[in-house]
Design a protein around this motif. Structure first.
Motif, PDB file in Angstrom:
ATOM      1  N   CYS A   1     -19.185   3.441  -9.236  1.00 26.62           N
ATOM      2  CA  CYS A   1     -18.178   2.868  -8.333  1.00 26.62           C
ATOM      3  C   CYS A   1     -17.988   1.376  -8.551  1.00 26.62           C
ATOM      4  O   CYS A   1     -17.575   0.662  -7.630  1.00 26.62           O
ATOM      5  N   ALA A   2     -18.321   0.899  -9.747  1.00 25.04           N
ATOM      6  CA  ALA A   2     -18.037  -0.503 -10.052  1.00 25.04           C
ATOM      7  C   ALA A   2     -16.533  -0.729  -9.961  1.00 25.04           C
ATOM      8  O   ALA A   2     -15.746   0.149 -10.334  1.00 25.04           O
ATOM      9  N   PRO A   3     -16.095  -1.872  -9.437  1.00 25.10           N
ATOM     10  CA  PRO A   3     -14.657  -2.129  -9.303  1.00 25.10           C
ATOM     11  C   PRO A   3     -13.924  -1.901 -10.621  1.00 25.10           C
ATOM     12  O   PRO A   3     -14.354  -2.374 -11.679  1.00 25.10           O
ATOM     13  N   GLY A   4     -12.848  -1.131 -10.548  1.00 25.26           N
ATOM     14  CA  GLY A   4     -12.044  -0.873 -11.731  1.00 25.26           C
ATOM     15  C   GLY A   4     -12.496   0.311 -12.555  1.00 25.26           C
ATOM     16  O   GLY A   4     -11.806   0.711 -13.500  1.00 25.26           O
ATOM     17  N   SER A   5     -13.665   0.903 -12.241  1.00 26.23           N
ATOM     18  CA  SER A   5     -14.145   2.056 -13.005  1.00 26.23           C
ATOM     19  C   SER A   5     -13.298   3.287 -12.681  1.00 26.23           C
ATOM     20  O   SER A   5     -12.593   3.343 -11.671  1.00 26.23           O
ATOM     21  N   ASP A   6     -13.367   4.288 -13.571  1.00 30.67           N
ATOM     22  CA  ASP A   6     -12.642   5.535 -13.321  1.00 30.67           C
ATOM     23  C   ASP A   6     -13.080   6.154 -12.008  1.00 30.67           C
ATOM     24  O   ASP A   6     -12.253   6.679 -11.247  1.00 30.67           O
ATOM     25  N   ALA A   7     -14.393   6.106 -11.722  1.00 27.95           N
ATOM     26  CA  ALA A   7     -14.907   6.699 -10.487  1.00 27.95           C
ATOM     27  C   ALA A   7     -14.382   5.964  -9.265  1.00 27.95           C
ATOM     28  O   ALA A   7     -14.036   6.580  -8.252  1.00 27.95           O
ATOM     29  N   ALA A   8     -14.319   4.634  -9.344  1.00 24.23           N
ATOM     30  CA  ALA A   8     -13.802   3.856  -8.216  1.00 24.23           C
ATOM     31  C   ALA A   8     -12.338   4.183  -7.959  1.00 24.23           C
ATOM     32  O   ALA A   8     -11.907   4.326  -6.806  1.00 24.23           O
ATOM     33  N   ARG A   9     -11.562   4.330  -9.035  1.00 23.56           N
ATOM     34  CA  ARG A   9     -10.142   4.661  -8.868  1.00 23.56           C
ATOM     35  C   ARG A   9      -9.971   6.059  -8.292  1.00 23.56           C
ATOM     36  O   ARG A   9      -9.113   6.284  -7.427  1.00 23.56           O
ATOM     37  N   MET A  10     -10.792   7.010  -8.763  1.00 24.76           N
ATOM     38  CA  MET A  10     -10.665   8.381  -8.252  1.00 24.76           C
ATOM     39  C   MET A  10     -11.112   8.451  -6.797  1.00 24.76           C
ATOM     40  O   MET A  10     -10.489   9.141  -5.973  1.00 24.76           O
ATOM     41  N   SER A  11     -12.177   7.732  -6.441  1.00 27.69           N
ATOM     42  CA  SER A  11     -12.629   7.714  -5.049  1.00 27.69           C
ATOM     43  C   SER A  11     -11.552   7.126  -4.151  1.00 27.69           C
ATOM     44  O   SER A  11     -11.292   7.633  -3.049  1.00 27.69           O
ATOM     45  N   ALA A  12     -10.915   6.040  -4.605  1.00 25.86           N
ATOM     46  CA  ALA A  12      -9.849   5.433  -3.822  1.00 25.86           C
ATOM     47  C   ALA A  12      -8.672   6.397  -3.676  1.00 25.86           C
ATOM     48  O   ALA A  12      -8.018   6.448  -2.622  1.00 25.86           O
ATOM     49  N   PHE A  13      -8.411   7.169  -4.718  1.00 28.86           N
ATOM     50  CA  PHE A  13      -7.316   8.151  -4.671  1.00 28.86           C
ATOM     51  C   PHE A  13      -7.611   9.224  -3.623  1.00 28.86           C
ATOM     52  O   PHE A  13      -6.732   9.591  -2.831  1.00 28.86           O
ATOM     53  N   VAL A  14      -8.847   9.732  -3.598  1.00 26.78           N
ATOM     54  CA  VAL A  14      -9.227  10.731  -2.591  1.00 26.78           C
ATOM     55  C   VAL A  14      -9.081  10.143  -1.186  1.00 26.78           C
ATOM     56  O   VAL A  14      -8.585  10.813  -0.258  1.00 26.78           O
ATOM     57  N   ALA A  15      -9.499   8.904  -1.013  1.00 24.54           N
ATOM     58  CA  ALA A  15      -9.358   8.255   0.294  1.00 24.54           C
ATOM     59  C   ALA A  15      -7.898   8.166   0.703  1.00 24.54           C
ATOM     60  O   ALA A  15      -7.559   8.361   1.882  1.00 24.54           O
ATOM     61  N   CYS A  16      -7.011   7.857  -0.240  1.00 27.15           N
ATOM     62  CA  CYS A  16      -5.577   7.800   0.065  1.00 27.15           C
ATOM     63  C   CYS A  16      -5.048   9.171   0.477  1.00 27.15           C
ATOM     64  O   CYS A  16      -4.228   9.275   1.406  1.00 27.15           O
ATOM     65  N   LEU A  17      -5.498  10.216  -0.197  1.00 28.47           N
ATOM     66  CA  LEU A  17      -5.081  11.571   0.164  1.00 28.47           C
ATOM     67  C   LEU A  17      -5.525  11.931   1.577  1.00 28.47           C
ATOM     68  O   LEU A  17      -4.764  12.514   2.357  1.00 28.47           O
ATOM     69  N   ALA A  18      -6.769  11.581   1.907  1.00 27.42           N
ATOM     70  CA  ALA A  18      -7.277  11.880   3.248  1.00 27.42           C
ATOM     71  C   ALA A  18      -6.489  11.117   4.303  1.00 27.42           C
ATOM     72  O   ALA A  18      -6.174  11.653   5.376  1.00 27.42           O
ATOM     73  N   ALA A  19      -6.153   9.866   4.004  1.00 26.62           N
ATOM     74  CA  ALA A  19      -5.365   9.067   4.950  1.00 26.62           C
ATOM     75  C   ALA A  19      -3.975   9.653   5.127  1.00 26.62           C
ATOM     76  O   ALA A  19      -3.445   9.718   6.248  1.00 26.62           O
ATOM     77  N   LEU A  20      -3.381  10.109   4.021  1.00 29.64           N
ATOM     78  CA  LEU A  20      -2.069  10.727   4.096  1.00 29.64           C
ATOM     79  C   LEU A  20      -2.114  11.999   4.930  1.00 29.64           C
ATOM     80  O   LEU A  20      -1.220  12.265   5.751  1.00 29.64           O
ATOM     81  N   ARG A  21      -3.165  12.776   4.760  1.00 30.19           N
ATOM     82  CA  ARG A  21      -3.310  14.000   5.549  1.00 30.19           C
ATOM     83  C   ARG A  21      -3.401  13.671   7.041  1.00 30.19           C
ATOM     84  O   ARG A  21      -2.830  14.371   7.876  1.00 30.19           O
ATOM     85  N   ARG A  22      -4.123  12.595   7.370  1.00 33.32           N
ATOM     86  CA  ARG A  22      -4.243  12.199   8.773  1.00 33.32           C
ATOM     87  C   ARG A  22      -2.901  11.718   9.346  1.00 33.32           C
ATOM     88  O   ARG A  22      -2.602  11.926  10.515  1.00 33.32           O
ATOM     89  N   GLU A  23      -2.078  11.086   8.499  1.00 31.13           N
ATOM     90  CA  GLU A  23      -0.806  10.540   8.963  1.00 31.13           C
ATOM     91  C   GLU A  23       0.256  11.612   9.186  1.00 31.13           C
ATOM     92  O   GLU A  23       1.223  11.382   9.912  1.00 31.13           O
ATOM     93  N   ALA A  24       0.101  12.762   8.546  1.00 29.68           N
ATOM     94  CA  ALA A  24       1.165  13.774   8.534  1.00 29.68           C
ATOM     95  C   ALA A  24       0.703  15.046   9.229  1.00 29.68           C
ATOM     96  O   ALA A  24       0.117  15.928   8.590  1.00 29.68           O
ATOM     97  N   PRO A  25       0.948  15.188  10.528  1.00 27.01           N
ATOM     98  CA  PRO A  25       0.523  16.404  11.244  1.00 27.01           C
ATOM     99  C   PRO A  25       1.055  17.687  10.605  1.00 27.01           C
ATOM    100  O   PRO A  25       0.389  18.723  10.663  1.00 27.01           O
ATOM    101  N   ALA A  26       2.239  17.614  10.007  1.00 30.10           N
ATOM    102  CA  ALA A  26       2.812  18.822   9.408  1.00 30.10           C
ATOM    103  C   ALA A  26       1.938  19.360   8.280  1.00 30.10           C
ATOM    104  O   ALA A  26       1.869  20.572   8.048  1.00 30.10           O
ATOM    105  N   LEU A  27       1.240  18.458   7.574  1.00 27.37           N
ATOM    106  CA  LEU A  27       0.426  18.880   6.438  1.00 27.37           C
ATOM    107  C   LEU A  27      -0.880  19.543   6.870  1.00 27.37           C
ATOM    108  O   LEU A  27      -1.522  20.225   6.068  1.00 27.37           O
ATOM    109  N   ARG A  28      -1.272  19.329   8.119  1.00 21.56           N
ATOM    110  CA  ARG A  28      -2.513  19.931   8.608  1.00 21.56           C
ATOM    111  C   ARG A  28      -2.250  20.756   9.863  1.00 21.56           C
ATOM    112  O   ARG A  28      -3.099  20.867  10.742  1.00 21.56           O
ATOM    113  N   SER A  29      -1.068  21.347   9.916  1.00 21.03           N
ATOM    114  CA  SER A  29      -0.677  22.131  11.090  1.00 21.03           C
ATOM    115  C   SER A  29      -1.650  23.284  11.316  1.00 21.03           C
ATOM    116  O   SER A  29      -2.108  23.940  10.375  1.00 21.03           O
TER     117      SER A  29
END
Length: 628
Positions: A492-520
């Motif tokens: 998870c060093a800044p800029g590593s592939d793992a750090a970018r993928m972890s950040a991507f998963v976090a964005c997906l989870a945040a998007l799911r929380r923002e959109a009730p329709a996606l988790r109906s």
């Protein structure tokens, strides 16, 4: 006090009795266990040279024994209660040892332990990902198979339980003044303090005593014919619907009591919020009638004032006759949905193969598999959606290997799934080709986005956000080493592939929380209010509604429009899916659409929130999400 049982009675294996007072037996209710089963033949109840004869050697000095445990603290008022709303839940399947064994921010003495999992750096990472519920692989006391021990291996996954009340001491730090149970409870408290749930994987379908040639450790010597399903033609043999040598018989009241008492112990005294039941059809099996969702076990759970409020998750298959029971568990239960896994792999990874998935297959699984779950009042969240789990390839290996590479398991590469629906992107195993690496990243992101945006309960496999590889081993059950330990060093060093993928998963989870329709938590569109249009629309890339011909075509692109106004801001959401080999231009519905997320690894993050105009370009093997 340390103690064991000696049980006297007849020795007649072909009639189902295997009493042998020379063998000291473990109390199945033991909360602490002393000793170690090392696979030696002195643990056998039968003569090693003649299975029909009783072995007369006394094994008391080395037998597994119970230690009387000090009482634990009074349980919290919310012990055993699921804490997360069904539509908000995001599961994360992990192994206690593997999660932290190589974690540099965990003190060396705590790595691989319950205390290590409770460390702030570990929980910080999980919270940042958007995880709500930790699902621990087995943590009840286990005894490794004789075969593995003779090869210098162990059952790392832990599906060989022999002590259903005792936390596995191998995950205890051993710090002075602590016990395995106390350290487990402290871990549970730390998880709950973060607002997360704790689920444990439990094995009540079989025991570590294996088949008729296995050791006599506990149940076999206490009352073999009561605890196990025996073959009617020869009661020296065991029914083997588990593939592990034996099956516990929960149709017997005392066996059912053992299981219920164990579950209540973990819920009430160990602060566990739920359970994932390994090979769950066995728990409702009868030798004559097969699986029955009204079996005594399910009835007992439903009427229990504590257990009925826990999170209950079934692995809905075993290897017995009629053992595949997806969608057939009682209302309130969740089930691992392997058809979701296979469909998403087929859609994103197998478009050039005979096992590819169609647009219709994708849509059905994307909206929680109504064929299996839309009955008896069950909700879409009953479908536990996953693309990877402990059993099979990791996400990175799914796009890096076409074949299993399991030689290290000592079974000549015969074990593990032979058909993985994977895609190595042109190179088997590691590659330094930028084009191969870019394609692998693209496919992983598309699969993760599909999982997190699908209706149902998503489950992530620990380490997928780090790019964890098991070098192509898709059955690493006996690999207690760097094959299975998560690769934290530098991950998870800044800029590593793992750090970018972890950040991507976090964005997906945040998007799911923002959109009730996606988790109906209601079914689309059958439950739309009378007189109103459905809240979900399936569109072709040109913006027109999908037709029967479109569903039956070989197309690889569609858009899903959620427009029921459930968003607190009244927003509509559009998911644009392109599994094809070329970019696709999507005509957008009327309205001002702004990009929320793209799975394209080359996507410019600065475009998020910018108006899209009348069309949106979605690159190959990618998903784009927009909102009004």
């Amino acid at each position: 006090m340390v103690y064991g049982y000696r049980v006297h009675g007849p020795w007649s294996p072909h009639e189902g009795t295997r009493f042998n007072p020379a063998k000291l037996l473990l109390d199945p209710y033991a909360k602490e266990i002393v000793g170690n089963y090392d696979g030696s033949d002195i643990f056998l109840g039968h003569d090693p040279a003649n299975p029909d004869k009783r072995d007369t050697r006394d094994n008391a000095a080395v037998a597994l024994k119970a230690r009387v445990a000090a009482p634990g603290p009074a349980p919290a008022a919310t012990a055993g209660h699921a804490r997360i709303a069904a539509g908000d839940r995001v599961l994360y399947e992990l192994h206690v040892k593997g999660q932290t064994k190589l974690h540099p921010a965990v003190p060396a003495a705590l790595r691989g332990t319950y205390a290590g999992l409770a460390e702030p750096a570990v929980l910080d990472h999980l919270q940042a990902l958007g995880i709500t519920t930790l699902s621990l692989m087995p943590v009840q006391h286990r005894a490794d198979e004789q075969r593995l021990q003779h090869m210098g291996l162990s059952n790392y996954w832990g599906y060989t339980t022999i002590g259903w009340f005792a936390p596995e001491a191998r995950y205890w730090s051993g710090r002075p003044g602590t016990t395995p149970a106390g350290e487990f409870r402290a871990m549970a408290d730390a998880i709950h303090a973060r607002g997360m749930e704790l689920v444990i994987d439990v094995v009540y379908n079989h025991s570590a005593e294996t088949d008729e040639l296995g050791p006599t450790l506990s149940l076999r010597g206490i009352d073999n014919a009561l605890y196990y399903h025996l073959r009617p033609d020869d009661r020296a043999l065991y029914e083997n619907w588990t593939g592990c040598g034996n099956c516990l018989n929960l149709g017997e009241p005392r066996v059912l009591q053992l299981v219920m008492d164990s579950l209540r112990f973990w819920a009430c005294e160990m602060s566990v919020d739920g359970f994932r039941f390994d090979l769950a059809p066995v728990l409702g099996r009868d030798a004559q009638r097969g699986f029955d969702a009204r079996a005594p076990f399910f009835a007992a759970i439903a009427q229990d004032p504590v257990l009925s409020r826990t999170l209950l998750i079934a692995e809905p298959w075993d290897i017995g006759p009629g053992g595949y029971r997806l969608g057939e568990f009682p209302p309130g239960w969740l089930e691992w949905n392997d058809r979701y896994r296979d469909t998403q792999r087929g859609f994103w990874l197998r478009q050039d193969h005979d096992d590819k998935a169609s647009l219709g297959d994708f849509a059905h699984r994307f909206t929680a598999s109504s064929t299996q779950f839309a009955h008896n009042g069950r909700a879409p969240t009953a479908s536990v959606n996953f693309v990877t789990a402990h059993d099979g390839f990791t996400l990175r290996d799914l796009v890096s290997y076409n074949e299993r590479h399991n030689l290290a398991n000592g079974e000549d590469n015969r074990d593990g799934h032979g058909h993985n629906m994977s895609n190595n992107c042109g190179v088997e195993g590691p590659s330094d080709d930028p084009a191969v690496l870019a394609l692998r990243s693209r496919l992983q992101r598309a699969l993760l986005a599909t999982l997190m945006l699908s209706q149902g309960t998503p489950m992530l496999l620990a380490g997928d956000e780090l790019g964890h590889s098991q070098q192509g081993n898709n059955n690493a059950y006996c690999q207690d080493n760097e094959t299975t330990w998560l690769p934290w060093i530098g991950a998870c060093a800044p800029g590593s592939d793992a750090a970018r993928m972890s950040a991507f998963v976090a964005c997906l989870a945040a998007l799911r929380r923002e959109a009730p329709a996606l988790r109906s938590i209601r079914w689309w569109p059958a439950e739309a209010p009378q007189g109103t249009p459905p809240g979900i629309h399936w569109l072709r890339p040109d913006g027109e509604p999908m037709t029967p011909a479109d569903w039956n075509s070989t197309g690889t692109a569609l858009a899903v429009l959620f427009s029921d106004g459930t968003d607190e801001n009244g927003s509509a959401w559009l998911v644009m899916v392109n599994a094809g080999p070329q970019a696709v231009s999507f005509t957008l519905p009327a309205g001002t659409w702004r990009l929320s997320l793209s799975t394209d690894p080359g996507h410019d993050p600065g475009e998020v929130g910018q108006p899209l105009g009348d069309t949106a370009q979605v690159p190959f093997s990618s998903i784009g999400i927009a909102r009004t």
